[in-house]
Design a protein around this motif. Structure first.
Motif, PDB file in Angstrom:
ATOM      1  N   VAL A   8       0.882  -1.164  -0.052  1.00  0.00           N
ATOM      2  CA  VAL A   8      -0.184  -0.017   0.164  1.00  0.00           C
ATOM      3  C   VAL A   8       0.935   1.158  -0.060  1.00  0.00           C
ATOM      4  O   VAL A   8       1.544   1.453   0.876  1.00  0.00           O
ATOM      5  CB  VAL A   8      -0.820   0.160   1.250  1.00  0.00           C
ATOM      6  N   ARG A  50       1.296   5.421  -0.585  1.00  0.00           N
ATOM      7  CA  ARG A  50       0.747   6.788  -0.681  1.00  0.00           C
ATOM      8  C   ARG A  50       1.169   7.754  -1.516  1.00  0.00           C
ATOM      9  O   ARG A  50       2.670   7.452  -1.793  1.00  0.00           O
ATOM     10  CB  ARG A  50       0.698   7.477   0.823  1.00  0.00           C
ATOM     11  N   TRP A  54     -11.314  -2.273   2.117  1.00  0.00           N
ATOM     12  CA  TRP A  54     -10.085  -2.938   2.603  1.00  0.00           C
ATOM     13  C   TRP A  54     -10.175  -4.317   2.700  1.00  0.00           C
ATOM     14  O   TRP A  54      -9.639  -5.267   2.160  1.00  0.00           O
ATOM     15  CB  TRP A  54      -9.338  -2.244   3.495  1.00  0.00           C
ATOM     16  N   ALA A 101      -5.976   5.208   3.446  1.00  0.00           N
ATOM     17  CA  ALA A 101      -4.904   4.132   3.828  1.00  0.00           C
ATOM     18  C   ALA A 101      -5.066   4.162   5.471  1.00  0.00           C
ATOM     19  O   ALA A 101      -4.725   2.804   5.821  1.00  0.00           O
ATOM     20  CB  ALA A 101      -3.545   4.504   3.472  1.00  0.00           C
TER      21      ALA A 101
END
Length: 200
Positions: A6, A8, A133, A158
């Protein structure tokens, strides 16, 4: 064991810019430093075979994902998923951070940073983001054990991922920095955050 990376997106402001709280209604491109961060991420993941790649519809996430995928000739197509879009900061959207603090106060922002509790006026649905998610992790758990999934999103989205994994490091700071990534091990029986807030 499959892995979920994951990431950003990179910066949307450079040194000297007036930094604002940029949400899902403000589709800023990467800044110069953001492009450098995307390049550093691309170099870091250049030796990682990416099985599938997802990003939010926002340009800053798509540009970061394209930089990472561009480092390999066998990269998959980039898929866009709306649940990865940054949240809407309501009356604080695209306002200077000092003005946001003045309106909300430190306690409300601390609750957001530590617990994911949205401040008054922000348009965010934590249960829906967590469900997104959880569904993605369930899908990944069915993939081959050597699958590597790349997801590029924003901080507001996130930060809810740690809520739906089985195990995470003690004291994990849910805020994911720009140009940083987390690594999650995914099996049919267990999900675990192995790393978080890592930068090249």
């Amino acid at each position: 064991m499959a892995r979920l990376f994951v990431v950003r997106h990179g910066n949307t402001f450079d040194a000297g810019d007036v930094v604002t709280r940029v949400g899902g209604r403000t589709d800023l491109p990467l800044s110069s430093s953001g492009h450098r961060q995307a390049g550093a991420l691309a170099a870091h993941f250049a030796e990682t075979r990416i099985t599938a790649a997802l990003a939010s519809p926002l340009e800053r996430t798509r540009a970061t994902a394209r930089a990472i995928l561009g480092a390999r000739t066998d990269a998959p197509a980039l898929l866009i998923r709306s649940f990865l879009r940054e949240i809407d900061y309501g009356p604080d959207e695209n306002r200077p951070e000092a003005a946001v603090v003045a309106r909300l106060g430190d306690a409300a922002l601390k609750a957001w940073d530590e617990d994911g509790t949205p401040p008054e006026g922000w348009i965010v649905d934590p249960p829906a983001i967590r469900a997104g998610w959880a569904a993605l992790l369930k899908d990944i758990s069915t993939l081959a054990h050597d699958a590597n999934i790349l997801v590029v999103t924003s901080n507001g989205t996130a930060r809810f991922l740690p809520d739906v994994v089985d195990a995470a490091p003690d004291g994990l700071d849910r805020k994911l920095k720009t140009g940083a990534w987390g690594e999650i091990d995914v099996t049919s029986a267990r999900t675990e955050i192995r790393a978080w807030n890592q930068r090249p």
